[in-house]
Write a protein that holds these residues in place. Structure first.
Motif, PDB file in Angstrom:
ATOM      1  N   PHE A  77       3.467 -10.286  19.593  1.00  0.00           N
ATOM      2  CA  PHE A  77       3.161  -8.884  19.860  1.00  0.00           C
ATOM      3  C   PHE A  77       3.285  -8.042  18.582  1.00  0.00           C
ATOM      4  N   GLN A  78       4.369  -8.291  17.813  1.00  0.00           N
ATOM      5  CA  GLN A  78       4.564  -7.507  16.587  1.00  0.00           C
ATOM      6  C   GLN A  78       3.489  -7.823  15.548  1.00  0.00           C
ATOM      7  N   LEU A  79       3.014  -9.056  15.580  1.00  0.00           N
ATOM      8  CA  LEU A  79       1.942  -9.395  14.642  1.00  0.00           C
ATOM      9  C   LEU A  79       0.685  -8.584  14.917  1.00  0.00           C
ATOM     10  N   GLN A  80       0.427  -8.359  16.165  1.00  0.00           N
ATOM     11  CA  GLN A  80      -0.764  -7.586  16.511  1.00  0.00           C
ATOM     12  C   GLN A  80      -0.680  -6.165  15.958  1.00  0.00           C
ATOM     13  N   SER A  81       0.532  -5.536  16.034  1.00  0.00           N
ATOM     14  CA  SER A  81       0.660  -4.146  15.589  1.00  0.00           C
ATOM     15  C   SER A  81       0.807  -4.018  14.072  1.00  0.00           C
ATOM     16  N   SER A  82       1.294  -5.092  13.437  1.00  0.00           N
ATOM     17  CA  SER A  82       1.553  -5.024  11.987  1.00  0.00           C
ATOM     18  C   SER A  82       0.395  -5.516  11.142  1.00  0.00           C
ATOM     19  N   PHE A  83      -0.566  -6.116  11.793  1.00  0.00           N
ATOM     20  CA  PHE A  83      -1.617  -6.764  11.019  1.00  0.00           C
ATOM     21  C   PHE A  83      -2.392  -5.767  10.151  1.00  0.00           C
ATOM     22  N   LYS A  84      -2.785  -4.641  10.749  1.00  0.00           N
ATOM     23  CA  LYS A  84      -3.569  -3.653  10.001  1.00  0.00           C
ATOM     24  C   LYS A  84      -2.752  -3.034   8.858  1.00  0.00           C
ATOM     25  N   GLN A  85      -1.475  -2.697   9.155  1.00  0.00           N
ATOM     26  CA  GLN A  85      -0.614  -2.104   8.123  1.00  0.00           C
ATOM     27  C   GLN A  85      -0.423  -3.068   6.951  1.00  0.00           C
ATOM     28  N   LEU A  86      -0.312  -4.360   7.256  1.00  0.00           N
ATOM     29  CA  LEU A  86      -0.106  -5.357   6.212  1.00  0.00           C
ATOM     30  C   LEU A  86      -1.291  -5.434   5.257  1.00  0.00           C
ATOM     31  N   ARG A  87      -2.474  -5.327   5.820  1.00  0.00           N
ATOM     32  CA  ARG A  87      -3.670  -5.401   4.975  1.00  0.00           C
ATOM     33  C   ARG A  87      -3.718  -4.229   3.991  1.00  0.00           C
ATOM     34  N   SER A  88      -3.355  -3.020   4.445  1.00  0.00           N
ATOM     35  CA  SER A  88      -3.375  -1.861   3.547  1.00  0.00           C
ATOM     36  C   SER A  88      -2.279  -1.958   2.481  1.00  0.00           C
ATOM     37  N   LEU A  89      -1.103  -2.476   2.862  1.00  0.00           N
ATOM     38  CA  LEU A  89      -0.023  -2.623   1.886  1.00  0.00           C
ATOM     39  C   LEU A  89      -0.387  -3.651   0.813  1.00  0.00           C
ATOM     40  N   ASN A  90      -1.038  -4.714   1.261  1.00  0.00           N
ATOM     41  CA  ASN A  90      -1.460  -5.729   0.295  1.00  0.00           C
ATOM     42  C   ASN A  90      -2.429  -5.163  -0.741  1.00  0.00           C
ATOM     43  N   GLN A  91      -3.305  -4.319  -0.299  1.00  0.00           N
ATOM     44  CA  GLN A  91      -4.281  -3.725  -1.207  1.00  0.00           C
ATOM     45  C   GLN A  91      -3.607  -2.791  -2.207  1.00  0.00           C
ATOM     46  N   ALA A  92      -2.639  -1.995  -1.695  1.00  0.00           N
ATOM     47  CA  ALA A  92      -1.919  -1.082  -2.586  1.00  0.00           C
ATOM     48  C   ALA A  92      -1.120  -1.842  -3.639  1.00  0.00           C
ATOM     49  N   LEU A  93      -0.496  -2.923  -3.193  1.00  0.00           N
ATOM     50  CA  LEU A  93       0.286  -3.730  -4.135  1.00  0.00           C
ATOM     51  C   LEU A  93      -0.608  -4.360  -5.190  1.00  0.00           C
ATOM     52  N   THR A  94      -1.753  -4.831  -4.763  1.00  0.00           N
ATOM     53  CA  THR A  94      -2.693  -5.427  -5.714  1.00  0.00           C
ATOM     54  C   THR A  94      -3.132  -4.413  -6.767  1.00  0.00           C
ATOM     55  N   ASP A  95      -3.427  -3.183  -6.342  1.00  0.00           N
ATOM     56  CA  ASP A  95      -3.829  -2.126  -7.282  1.00  0.00           C
ATOM     57  C   ASP A  95      -2.701  -1.818  -8.269  1.00  0.00           C
ATOM     58  N   SER A  96      -1.465  -1.743  -7.746  1.00  0.00           N
ATOM     59  CA  SER A  96      -0.324  -1.437  -8.619  1.00  0.00           C
ATOM     60  C   SER A  96      -0.116  -2.544  -9.651  1.00  0.00           C
ATOM     61  N   GLU A  97      -0.233  -3.799  -9.205  1.00  0.00           N
ATOM     62  CA  GLU A  97      -0.075  -4.916 -10.139  1.00  0.00           C
ATOM     63  C   GLU A  97      -1.149  -4.896 -11.214  1.00  0.00           C
ATOM     64  N   ASN A  98      -2.350  -4.532 -10.842  1.00  0.00           N
ATOM     65  CA  ASN A  98      -3.435  -4.472 -11.827  1.00  0.00           C
ATOM     66  C   ASN A  98      -3.163  -3.420 -12.888  1.00  0.00           C
ATOM     67  N   ARG A  99      -2.667  -2.246 -12.440  1.00  0.00           N
ATOM     68  CA  ARG A  99      -2.375  -1.180 -13.407  1.00  0.00           C
ATOM     69  C   ARG A  99      -1.245  -1.606 -14.358  1.00  0.00           C
ATOM     70  N   LEU A 100      -0.197  -2.239 -13.795  1.00  0.00           N
ATOM     71  CA  LEU A 100       0.908  -2.681 -14.639  1.00  0.00           C
ATOM     72  C   LEU A 100       0.428  -3.737 -15.651  1.00  0.00           C
ATOM     73  N   THR A 101      -0.419  -4.655 -15.184  1.00  0.00           N
ATOM     74  CA  THR A 101      -0.937  -5.688 -16.081  1.00  0.00           C
ATOM     75  C   THR A 101      -1.747  -5.074 -17.214  1.00  0.00           C
ATOM     76  N   GLN A 102      -2.579  -4.083 -16.914  1.00  0.00           N
ATOM     77  CA  GLN A 102      -3.372  -3.428 -17.945  1.00  0.00           C
ATOM     78  C   GLN A 102      -2.476  -2.721 -18.966  1.00  0.00           C
ATOM     79  N   PHE A 103      -1.383  -2.113 -18.471  1.00  0.00           N
ATOM     80  CA  PHE A 103      -0.463  -1.426 -19.368  1.00  0.00           C
ATOM     81  C   PHE A 103       0.215  -2.426 -20.312  1.00  0.00           C
ATOM     82  N   LEU A 104       0.702  -3.539 -19.767  1.00  0.00           N
ATOM     83  CA  LEU A 104       1.390  -4.530 -20.591  1.00  0.00           C
ATOM     84  C   LEU A 104       0.440  -5.198 -21.582  1.00  0.00           C
TER      85      LEU A 104
END
Length: 1022
Positions: free
Chosen positions: A437-464
């Motif tokens: 049940f919790q997977l059903q409600s968290s699935f959408k939120q997880l996808r958005s968090l993954n995208q935000a984390l990916t963007d942040s990692e890309n910016r940090l990599t470019q800076f370094l």
């Protein structure tokens, strides 16, 4: 909390279709159960695996036991052999080093042939080396001296001074001195017939003799000897020592090889050298004689049988030429035997044997194997029973849970698990359903968090990646999580996947600065940052595969979480090659002369301090310091210019470097002063040879600006000794010796001795007294008459300065005039003498008008001619005294004319214009002024006293005097002869036509009062 996007490909619209697929899977599962029940699927493999595990465990236990025995035994035996080899190397090399030391002592330092001195010296060596039994020396005359150890603390001294004669035994004192006479050794064999003596003569180098048993005390010794050969190839004697082999047996007894293992050492002929199982490697026969042991006849069973087995294996001990690892059957039992052929560089050839019964290691391991197998079988029975019971209760709910999990994995988030009969399984089913049940409600939120984390990692990599330094990120385990491109380029790494902290220094080839030593892994700043420290280092170097070396500065800091635990460590590093190169250049410039590129005073003082310290630690070490000063360099520098002078100094520096060895040091102190350190000099003749080579090289003409320049140098030499504590003392004494060389005529070397230092101190005291003498007016004038040689009538006086020293009394000018000229004090003294003499002349002329034409001669030095105030002083003195200028005569020596003839002529011309007469003193002792004599504004020539004193009929000196007088007449000059002491000399001078003269025949130098009386009398002086 971060969750990986594992469900990113699942769409909610697909859930009904996935449910249908799950029902289909259930039907397939029911069909499969009809073929093979799950309980049997679980139980049968489990039991089978356990049975296989038990069998493999037993088999591996047996195999590992055998392998363990072999490895353990091999390790123990190898380690034992290594220890024995190391001990033999030390003991044997010690014996030869003692011979080397005694050889150097006798060849280089033992000049008085005092045999008892050698005996005492050998006694001290025995005290230092307990394994040595006796140290001895013999010479071709049959003389012999030795120090011999009878007991561990008892050493006697033996000597045979005359041949034929007895060999006498003496007690030794507590410090090696010769004590009371004990006895005469009977049946003493002439040492020239001893094997150690004859073998040394045959080999003519360091050698071993045959092992022999001693009878004076029970033991066997290995003799080592070496001949003493002089530079002509003649043998002067033999020095040697005996290594007691009992010490080797004691060492072997300290090594444990299993319970019953042994180590023994054999000669190639089978004689026993040492054994860990025997108290001594020899036996004492019933008649009291010491005898060797043949290994194959030893009373020790294992030693004897092992030796026989080796002979059976190889037929001869000589056949064993390489290390052997054997498994031999001795009395039907396996034994592990290692044989090491031991050979040293002096020809020794032994066999080291390690033998260990295999049973020493196997008994406990076999018992352990049996226990292991029994435990495995018991565990198999318990595990089988437990598996059957558990499988029955878990099969059904686990199958249901598996089906539901499979459905969710396929994207069916609606799948659930029914409750089961077991409480834990029921709770697991409830938790599983809640999770779905919790997977059903968290699935959408997880996808958005993954995208935000990916963007942040890309910016940090470019800076370094944009940073101008290398950046590395390590996770808490030390694994390299990130390395930017600059870091990869600096480290030469592209694949960082398997890079962890363990061995990081080796994989990245990080070395300590300027060494081939790997940087300690635990001292690396990034490793220390993992431990929670902030760290930095600038003494690292990266040795890249292309052999380039990059110095690095590395900073590292830990990144901590809220609880203070290390989450990451970030390290930044930078190539500091340019900075290091600049630092090295600054250090080099600080220690080297800018003109010649030679070491400067600072580096020289460091090397001198090291040489002094090294001599304190090693009495045999010798060094020397040469202080070199170029002769007449100032003349060359002033005449040819400073650029030529600089080129000349560079050429001298290059010449010195070509002559010296790499270990020596040539330094420039400044100007034309150089200092040479001769390091580790074997003998004083080498120092003299270097000095002579330098002098010879500098005498060779040098081409400078289309002209040849010939140099010479004065060298002061100091030989280092224990009396020197400070480097400055060495330079001081070398400087003193250098000035002594200059005083002796330049272009030579002088070796410093203590008398020079004392003389320098005396000269310094004299200089201080002279400075005070000028202030205290301690100088007085005496006046020596100058007469007409034809009539004896007085013409004038020469003013001679004397020093009324408050301690030493009345002192003549020869004792202090050279020092006044050297220190520059001659200038004010000459001005004082001129003024005082002119004032005295003025008094006499006023008192005796008949002497109005009386002349006063005053000596000038070379420094006076370069005094810009000389003419002003002359004018002031003439004005003050009001004497006629023609009555003043200034005397200059002939050698003063050659320094700067042009300037000299200009100054003398201005003096003559004032009416002052000029006389050349000591004429005939120079070597080039005749070329300019016709140009010089002079009025008289004074023949040097050395020619007058040694005049005889038809002698060369007589001819020279006559030539000078004739030359003066041809040039219209007066001739004055100095040093006339006899009537014969006066007659010869008169016959040559000389006008005037002075000397003891007429009068010595007179005080002013006596000169006054002479003027008052007005008589002829002969």
């Amino acid at each position: 909390m971060f969750y990986p996007p594992v469900f990113g490909a699942v769409a909610f619209s697909d859930l009904p279709r996935r449910s249908m697929q799950s029902n289909s899977a259930d039907a397939s599962l029911k069909s499969s159960r009809q073929k093979a029940p799950l309980r049997w699927v679980l139980i049968v493999p489990f039991v089978t695996q356990m049975a296989i595990a038990v069998g493999i465990t037993g088999w591996l236990s047996f195999q590992n036991s055998a392998k363990t025995v072999q490895e353990l035994s091999s390790h123990v035996r190898s380690e034992s052999l290594a220890r024995v080899q190391e001990y033999l190397d030390y003991q044997l090399e010690t014996a030869q080093l003692i011979n080397q030391s005694n050889l150097e002592l006798i060849a280089n330092h033992w000049s008085n042939q005092d045999l008892k001195f050698l005996g005492t010296y050998f006694w001290h060596q025995l005290k230092s080396y307990p394994s040595i039994g006796v140290i001895y020396y013999g010479n071709p005359a049959g003389q012999f001296v030795a120090a011999q150890r009878l007991e561990p603390d008892t050493i006697v001294l033996a000597i045979r001074e005359k041949v034929p004669g007895p060999n006498r035994i003496f007690e030794s004192g507590p410090d090696g001195e010769w004590g009371a006479f004990q006895r005469i050794l009977p049946n003493f064999i002439d040492i020239r017939q001893r094997p150690w003596y004859t073998e040394a003569l045959r080999q003519r180098t360091f050698t071993w003799g045959d092992i022999f048993p001693l009878q004076i005390t029970p033991r066997i010794d290995l003799p080592a000897s070496v001949p003493i050969i002089d530079h002509t190839g003649e043998v002067q004697g033999v020095v040697g020592n005996n290594l007691g082999l009992g010490a080797i047996s004691k060492f072997l007894q300290q090594i444990e090889i299993g319970h019953t293992g042994q180590i023994f050492i054999l000669e190639r002929n089978g004689n026993l050298v040492a054994s860990s199982a025997l108290p001594q490697p020899f036996v004492v026969a019933p008649d009291g004689k010491t005898e060797r042991i043949q290994a194959i006849k030893s009373d020790n069973e294992l030693l004897r049988d092992t030796s026989l087995a080796l002979l059976q294996q190889f037929q001869s001990f000589d056949a064993v030429q390489t290390t052997q690892n054997l498994r031999l059957s001795i009395h039907g039992k396996p034994h592990m035997v290692d044989v090491l052929p031991y050979q040293d560089k002096w020809g020794l050839d032994w066999l080291v044997v390690v033998v260990v019964p295999e049973s020493d290691f196997m008994s406990q391991i076999q018992a352990n194997n049996r226990n292991t197998i029994l435990l495995c079988l018991a565990a198999l029975g318990l595990a089988t029973y437990s598996g059957v019971m558990t499988t029955q209760r878990l099969t059904r709910p686990l199958l249901q849970l598996n089906q539901a999990a499979h459905a969710i994995a396929q994207g069916d988030l609606q799948a659930t698990v029914p409750a089961g009969p077991i409480r834990e399984v029921d709770e697991l089913a409830a938790s599983f359903n809640q999770m779905a049940f919790q997977l059903q409600s968290s699935f959408k939120q997880l996808r958005s968090l993954n995208q935000a984390l990916t963007d942040s990692e890309n910016r940090l990599t470019q800076f370094l990646e944009a940073l101008p330094v290398g950046v590395a990120v390590h996770d808490p385990t030390g694994k390299l999580a990130y390395l930017n491109q600059i870091g990869k380029d600096l480290l030469g790494l592209q694949d960082t996947a398997a890079t962890g902290m363990e061995g990081l220094n080796y994989r990245m080839r990080v070395f300590r600065e300027n060494t081939q030593e790997l940087y300690p892994n635990d001292e690396l700043p990034n490793v220390r940052a993992i431990a929670g420290e902030f760290a930095w280092a600038e003494d690292l170097e990266i040795h890249r595969p292309d052999r380039s070396v990059i110095p690095l500065a590395l900073w590292a800091t830990p990144i901590l979480d809220d609880k203070g635990a290390v989450q990451y460590a970030i390290a930044a590093f930078q190539d500091i090659s340019d900075r290091k190169q600049a630092e090295h250049q600054l250090i080099y410039n600080a220690l080297h002369d800018a003109l010649t590129d030679l070491p400067n005073r600072a580096l020289l003082m460091q090397r001198l301090e090291l040489a002094i310290q090294r001599q304190r630690m090693n009495a045999d070490y010798c060094f020397a310091v040469l202080f070199l000063d170029l002769d007449r360099f100032k003349v060359i520098n002033d005449s040819l210019g400073h650029l030529v002078g600089d080129e000349l100094l560079i050429s001298v520096a290059q010449t010195l470097q070509q002559i010296l060895r790499p270990v020596d040091l040539a330094a420039r102190l400044g100007g034309d002063e150089f200092v040479i350190l001769l390091d580790d000099v074997a003998q004083n003749s080498t120092i003299v040879d270097v000095a002579e080579r330098i002098l010879a090289a500098l005498r060779s003409p040098l081409a400078m600006e289309s002209r040849e320049v010939v140099l010479s140098a004065s060298i002061g030499i100091v030989i280092g000794s224990s009396q020197y504590i400070e480097a400055s003392d060495l330079l001081r004494d070398a400087d003193i010796a250098m000035y002594r060389a200059k005083a002796q005529g330049k272009s030579r070397y002088v070796i410093f001795d203590a008398a020079m230092h004392a003389q320098m101190l005396k000269q310094m005291q004299l200089e201080n007294d002279l400075r005070k003498a000028l202030e205290r007016q301690e100088f007085v004038l005496h006046y020596q008459p100058i007469v007409k040689v034809a009539t004896g009538h007085l013409v004038g006086f020469e003013a001679l300065v004397h020093w009324n020293h408050p301690v030493q009394g009345f002192t003549g000018p020869a004792a202090f005039i050279p020092l006044l000229e050297e220190t520059g004090l001659i200038v004010p003294l000459d001005i004082w003498v001129m003024g005082e003499a002119c004032r005295q002349l003025a008094v006499w002329q006023q008192k005796f008008p008949q002497w109005s034409a009386l002349r006063m001669s005053v000596n000038l030095s070379a420094q006076d001619l370069y005094n810009p105030l000389l003419l002003d002083h002359i004018d002031a003195i003439l004005a003050e005294t009001q004497i006629p200028s023609r009555c003043l005569t200034l005397e200059i020596t002939e050698s003063m004319l050659i320094a700067d003839i042009t300037t000299t002529i200009e100054v003398l011309t201005q003096i003559q214009v004032r009416g002052v007469h000029i006389s050349i003193d000591d004429f005939g002792t120079g070597y080039s002024s005749l070329n300019y004599l016709h140009r010089l504004p002079v009025d008289a020539l004074k023949i040097d006293r050395s020619f007058v004193l040694q005049m005889q009929e038809d002698s060369k000196n007589c001819q020279i005097a006559a030539t000078i007088i004739a030359l003066s007449h041809q040039l219209g000059l007066e001739a004055i002869a100095e040093g006339i002491e006899t009537l014969q000399q006066l007659a010869q001078i008169q016959a040559m036509g000389c006008e005037m003269g002075q000397g003891y025949l007429f009068s010595r130098g007179l005080p002013a009062g006596k000169a006054y009386e002479l003027l008052q009398e007005g008589r002829s002086l002969f």
